[in-house]
Design an enzyme around this catalytic site. Structure first.
Site, PDB file in Angstrom:
ATOM      1  N   SER A   1      11.469 -11.029  -7.068  1.00 51.05           N
ATOM      2  CA  SER A   1      12.362 -10.009  -6.477  1.00 51.05           C
ATOM      3  C   SER A   1      11.565  -8.809  -5.967  1.00 51.05           C
ATOM      4  CB  SER A   1      13.439  -9.574  -7.464  1.00 51.05           C
ATOM      5  OG  SER A   1      12.892  -9.247  -8.711  1.00 51.05           O
TER       6      SER A   1
ATOM      7  N   HIS B   1      14.077 -17.292 -11.867  1.00 43.10           N
ATOM      8  CA  HIS B   1      13.852 -15.840 -12.009  1.00 43.10           C
ATOM      9  C   HIS B   1      15.062 -15.265 -12.758  1.00 43.10           C
ATOM     10  CE1 HIS B   1      12.179 -11.985 -11.208  1.00 43.10           C
ATOM     11  NE2 HIS B   1      12.597 -11.784  -9.969  1.00 43.10           N
TER      12      HIS B   1
ATOM     13  N   HIS C   1       6.509 -18.054 -18.886  1.00 45.36           N
ATOM     14  CA  HIS C   1       6.346 -16.932 -17.953  1.00 45.36           C
ATOM     15  C   HIS C   1       5.124 -17.175 -17.086  1.00 45.36           C
ATOM     16  CE1 HIS C   1       6.176 -12.843 -16.370  1.00 45.36           C
ATOM     17  NE2 HIS C   1       7.453 -12.798 -16.705  1.00 45.36           N
TER      18      HIS C   1
ATOM     19  N   ARG D   1      10.129  -7.245 -24.114  1.00 41.52           N
ATOM     20  CA  ARG D   1      11.540  -6.952 -23.807  1.00 41.52           C
ATOM     21  C   ARG D   1      12.449  -7.842 -24.647  1.00 41.52           C
ATOM     22  NH1 ARG D   1      11.214  -8.049 -17.494  1.00 41.52           N
ATOM     23  NH2 ARG D   1      10.216  -9.895 -18.385  1.00 41.52           N
TER      24      ARG D   1
ATOM     25  N   ASP E   1      14.933 -13.181 -20.852  1.00 47.73           N
ATOM     26  CA  ASP E   1      16.229 -13.838 -20.667  1.00 47.73           C
ATOM     27  C   ASP E   1      16.659 -14.697 -21.850  1.00 47.73           C
ATOM     28  OD1 ASP E   1      16.652 -12.797 -18.116  1.00 47.73           O
ATOM     29  OD2 ASP E   1      15.371 -14.308 -17.213  1.00 47.73           O
TER      30      ASP E   1
HETATM   31  N1  NMX Z   1      10.625 -25.499 -20.578  1.00 50.51           N
HETATM   32  C1  NMX Z   1      10.070 -26.672 -20.208  1.00 50.51           C
HETATM   33  N2  NMX Z   1       9.023 -26.766 -19.383  1.00 50.51           N
HETATM   34  C2  NMX Z   1       8.485 -25.627 -18.945  1.00 50.51           C
HETATM   35  C3  NMX Z   1       8.984 -24.372 -19.312  1.00 50.51           C
HETATM   36  C4  NMX Z   1      10.108 -24.324 -20.150  1.00 50.51           C
HETATM   37  N3  NMX Z   1      10.682 -23.165 -20.493  1.00 50.51           N
HETATM   38  N4  NMX Z   1       8.233 -23.412 -18.720  1.00 50.51           N
HETATM   39  C5  NMX Z   1       7.301 -24.049 -17.995  1.00 50.51           C
HETATM   40  N5  NMX Z   1       7.467 -25.393 -18.109  1.00 50.51           N
HETATM   41  C6  NMX Z   1       6.728 -26.442 -17.408  1.00 50.51           C
HETATM   42  C7  NMX Z   1       6.854 -26.225 -15.908  1.00 50.51           C
HETATM   43  O1  NMX Z   1       8.081 -26.753 -15.427  1.00 50.51           O
HETATM   44  C8  NMX Z   1       5.635 -26.958 -15.406  1.00 50.51           C
HETATM   45  O2  NMX Z   1       5.916 -28.327 -15.453  1.00 50.51           O
HETATM   46  P1  NMX Z   1       5.404 -29.324 -14.272  1.00 50.51           P
HETATM   47  O3  NMX Z   1       3.904 -29.197 -14.282  1.00 50.51           O
HETATM   48  O4  NMX Z   1       5.901 -30.654 -14.705  1.00 50.51           O
HETATM   49  O5  NMX Z   1       6.025 -28.815 -13.003  1.00 50.51           O
HETATM   50  C9  NMX Z   1       4.600 -26.652 -16.489  1.00 50.51           C
HETATM   51  O6  NMX Z   1       5.337 -26.307 -17.665  1.00 50.51           O
HETATM   52  C10 NMX Z   1       3.662 -25.530 -16.157  1.00 50.51           C
HETATM   53  O7  NMX Z   1       4.411 -24.386 -15.855  1.00 50.51           O
HETATM   54  P2  NMX Z   1       3.823 -22.934 -16.212  1.00 50.51           P
HETATM   55  O8  NMX Z   1       2.563 -22.760 -15.412  1.00 50.51           O
HETATM   56  O9  NMX Z   1       3.735 -22.750 -17.680  1.00 50.51           O
HETATM   57  O10 NMX Z   1       4.979 -21.972 -15.705  1.00 50.51           O
HETATM   58  P3  NMX Z   1       5.128 -21.323 -14.247  1.00 50.51           P
HETATM   59  O11 NMX Z   1       4.264 -20.122 -14.194  1.00 50.51           O
HETATM   60  O12 NMX Z   1       4.994 -22.343 -13.176  1.00 50.51           O
HETATM   61  O13 NMX Z   1       6.657 -20.880 -14.264  1.00 50.51           O
HETATM   62  C11 NMX Z   1       8.595 -19.955 -15.273  1.00 50.51           C
HETATM   63  C12 NMX Z   1       7.097 -19.786 -15.056  1.00 50.51           C
HETATM   64  C13 NMX Z   1       9.133 -18.719 -15.950  1.00 50.51           C
HETATM   65  C14 NMX Z   1       9.292 -20.135 -13.915  1.00 50.51           C
HETATM   66  C15 NMX Z   1       8.808 -21.215 -16.159  1.00 50.51           C
HETATM   67  O14 NMX Z   1       8.210 -20.987 -17.426  1.00 50.51           O
HETATM   68  C16 NMX Z   1      10.265 -21.574 -16.329  1.00 50.51           C
HETATM   69  O15 NMX Z   1      10.822 -22.271 -15.459  1.00 50.51           O
HETATM   70  N6  NMX Z   1      10.931 -21.073 -17.422  1.00 50.51           N
HETATM   71  C17 NMX Z   1      12.335 -21.264 -17.595  1.00 50.51           C
HETATM   72  C18 NMX Z   1      13.107 -20.372 -16.662  1.00 50.51           C
HETATM   73  C19 NMX Z   1      13.014 -18.930 -17.090  1.00 50.51           C
HETATM   74  O16 NMX Z   1      13.129 -18.584 -18.251  1.00 50.51           O
HETATM   75  N7  NMX Z   1      12.827 -18.031 -16.103  1.00 50.51           N
HETATM   76  C20 NMX Z   1      12.852 -16.606 -16.394  1.00 50.51           C
HETATM   77  C21 NMX Z   1      11.606 -15.871 -15.989  1.00 50.51           C
HETATM   78  C22 NMX Z   1      11.732 -14.444 -16.395  1.00 50.51           C
HETATM   79  N8  NMX Z   1      12.592 -13.664 -15.520  1.00 50.51           N
HETATM   80  O17 NMX Z   1      13.227 -12.801 -16.042  1.00 50.51           O
HETATM   81  O18 NMX Z   1      12.630 -13.812 -14.300  1.00 50.51           O
HETATM   82  C1  MLT Z   2      10.710 -10.285 -14.316  1.00 52.94           C
HETATM   83  O1  MLT Z   2      11.214  -9.487 -15.120  1.00 52.94           O
HETATM   84  O2  MLT Z   2      10.628 -10.040 -13.101  1.00 52.94           O
HETATM   85  C2  MLT Z   2      10.301 -11.613 -14.837  1.00 52.94           C
HETATM   86  O3  MLT Z   2       9.815 -11.561 -16.120  1.00 52.94           O
HETATM   87  C3  MLT Z   2       9.537 -12.462 -13.874  1.00 52.94           C
HETATM   88  C4  MLT Z   2       8.112 -12.111 -13.596  1.00 52.94           C
HETATM   89  O4  MLT Z   2       7.595 -11.080 -13.994  1.00 52.94           O
HETATM   90  O5  MLT Z   2       7.451 -12.969 -12.961  1.00 52.94           O
END
Ligand code: NMX
Ligand code: MLT
Length: 438
Positions: free
Chosen positions: A242, A272, A318, A327, A373
């Protein structure tokens, strides 16, 4: 707003000179290289942005203008009788880079009060949308509809000079942020509360006013939760989806309304901000599956099964953090104090005990710990805000405090339009030709 404008004006020459000196004397200094892997994995870790509003350290978490989450919660001024800070003080800190006194925080709150009402035409836009429109779409549309109010857009058309752009950005930022609790509350009421428009109460601070405007005037603890929520979600450095989207749009001299609406569209994605909605929905599903709160063994088996089936567990992981998000911790502490026996919070805590080792065992998740979250929805749910589709709007109300600060400072420092470069697969193949693989 004169107070913030004067403070920024005083500091600006020194901050401009600091940036200009780096540009002048170190223009060829290489900050980082970009690998093929980084290009194909979401430009992860590439330092593309200098932003002083906040910084996320992987093992410490967010610092807002240099202050950690516990410091922000402890040091910012509070209303008499409240344990949690006024958002006006936080906005002052983000904008001015200085801890406010009570009077300074109250002055921001008073300025917000002047502009808190949402124009009637915005309510009409929201009413005109189909009933199944997502609340985040309504929120972004509401902001976009108000773009006609932009002082910057009007002044720019009249020939405003570049060095003064930031002043009208600031005016837009104050006026837009002033209206966010009212806009969000109206969306909530329109969707779930008989389409009421409850006007803001001039006696309440910005955060507590949101509680008032959704009909929770008499719930002092919910007002405290709003204060906490709106502080914690306000910024997470300049390169998350964002922030980056909003910054990019503002770099085209799109005003604060356009830039904030763009930021909200990124926040509305499930990876996100929408993760808070997804997380609550998922938590409710877990509770329903067991019919009660499972013990650790049952929960562990269930979560292992979900991961084996390829599920992504919302609220965990993350892109930058490598620890439990501070947080999350701040909200857990709030839960322990205000709702120690809540069933969903008990489930949140059990998952926090059981899930991280399972995520680690997958061998691919880089951060097995909870993010912001993993708990924020459970807190809302406890206080009767059970409509989880709405939760990302609350995140957005808070996040625009950060986005709009980035936008004001981008103009104050005359930051240019962003235009990185893309390349084709064929060009990349030519570039790597002859290089040993690895
Ligand atoms: N559950 C299962 N698998 C996961 C998770 C999770 N919570 N988090 C990461 N992975 C997987 C991810 O899908 C990827 O798999 P593949 O190689 O098969 O595509 C692998 O682990 C490596 O991912 P990472 O490098 O650890 O994570 P990345 O930096 O790509 O993504 C998020 C970060 C936050 C997008 C990811 O952890 C996620 O999708 N979490 C769940 C959604 C979430 O909670 N988002 C909120 C973020 C915070 N916010 O406030 O915005
Ligand atoms: C945020 O608060 O924007 C989230 O934790 C996502 C991020 O920092 O990548």
């Amino acid at each position: 707003m004169d107070l913030i404008k004067e403070k920024i004006s005083t500091r600006l020459p020194e901050i401009r000179e600091r940036m200009n000196r780096i540009k002048r004397e170190y223009s060829n200094f290489k900050v980082c290289d970009v690998t093929v892997d980084q290009i194909y994995s979401g430009i992860r870790g590439v330092m593309v942005q200098v932003s002083d509003v906040s910084y996320v350290d992987p093992v410490e978490g967010i610092r807002l203008r240099g202050y950690t989450v516990p410091e922000v919660l402890r040091l910012l001024p509070k209303q008499p009788g409240s344990k949690l800070p006024m958002a006006g003080g936080l906005y002052y800190l983000l904008m001015v880079d200085e801890l406010p006194t009570y009077a300074e925080a109250a002055a921001v709150e008073a300025e917000w009060q002047k502009h808190a009402g949402v124009p009637d035409y915005v309510l009409k836009v929201i009413r005109a949308m189909p009933a199944d429109t997502h609340p985040m779409t309504l929120f972004s549309q509401g902001i976009l509809a108000m773009q006609r109010e932009s002082i910057f857009a009007q002044e720019y058309a009249r020939g405003l000079v570049k060095n003064d752009y930031w002043e009208s950005y600031l005016e837009d930022a104050i006026r837009l942020t002033a209206k966010l609790p009212s806009l969000a509350a109206y969306i909530y009421n329109h969707r779930y509360n008989g389409d009421k428009y409850i006007p803001p109460d001039p006696g309440l601070d910005w955060s507590a006013n949101f509680a008032h405007m959704i009909g929770k005037s008499s719930d002092a603890d919910y007002k405290e939760l709003c204060r906490l929520f709106f502080i914690l979600h306000s910024d997470h450095e300049g390169a998350n989806v964002s922030a980056h989207a909003s910054w990019l749009v503002a770099s085209a001299l799109s005003d604060v309304y356009l830039a904030s609406s763009a930021g909200m569209d990124g926040l509305a994605g499930p990876l996100h901000g929408l993760a808070n909605q997804e997380c609550l929905r998922w938590l409710l599903g877990v509770r329903e599956y067991f019919g009660c709160i499972p013990d650790r063994e049952e929960l562990s088996g269930f979560l292992a099964g979900q991961l084996a089936a390829g599920a992504v567990i919302p609220g965990y992981g993350h892109a930058v953090l490598r620890i439990t998000d501070p947080r999350f911790t701040a909200q857990l502490e709030f839960a322990n104090e205000y709702l120690p026996n809540d069933e969903l919070i008990t489930l949140v805590k059990s998952i926090y005990e059981v899930l991280p080792p399972l995520l680690t065992q997958t061998g691919k998740v880089k951060n097995p710990w909870p993010n912001v979250d993993a708990i924020n929805g459970a807190l809302q749910y406890h206080f009767g805000v059970t409509q989880y589709e709405f939760y990302t709007v609350l995140f957005g109300v808070s996040r625009i405090l950060g986005l709009s600060t980035h936008a004001v400072w981008a103009r104050a420092l005359n930051r240019p339009i962003e235009r990185p470069k893309s390349l084709t697969t064929a060009i990349l193949e030519q570039m790597i030709q002859g290089t040993p693989a690895g």
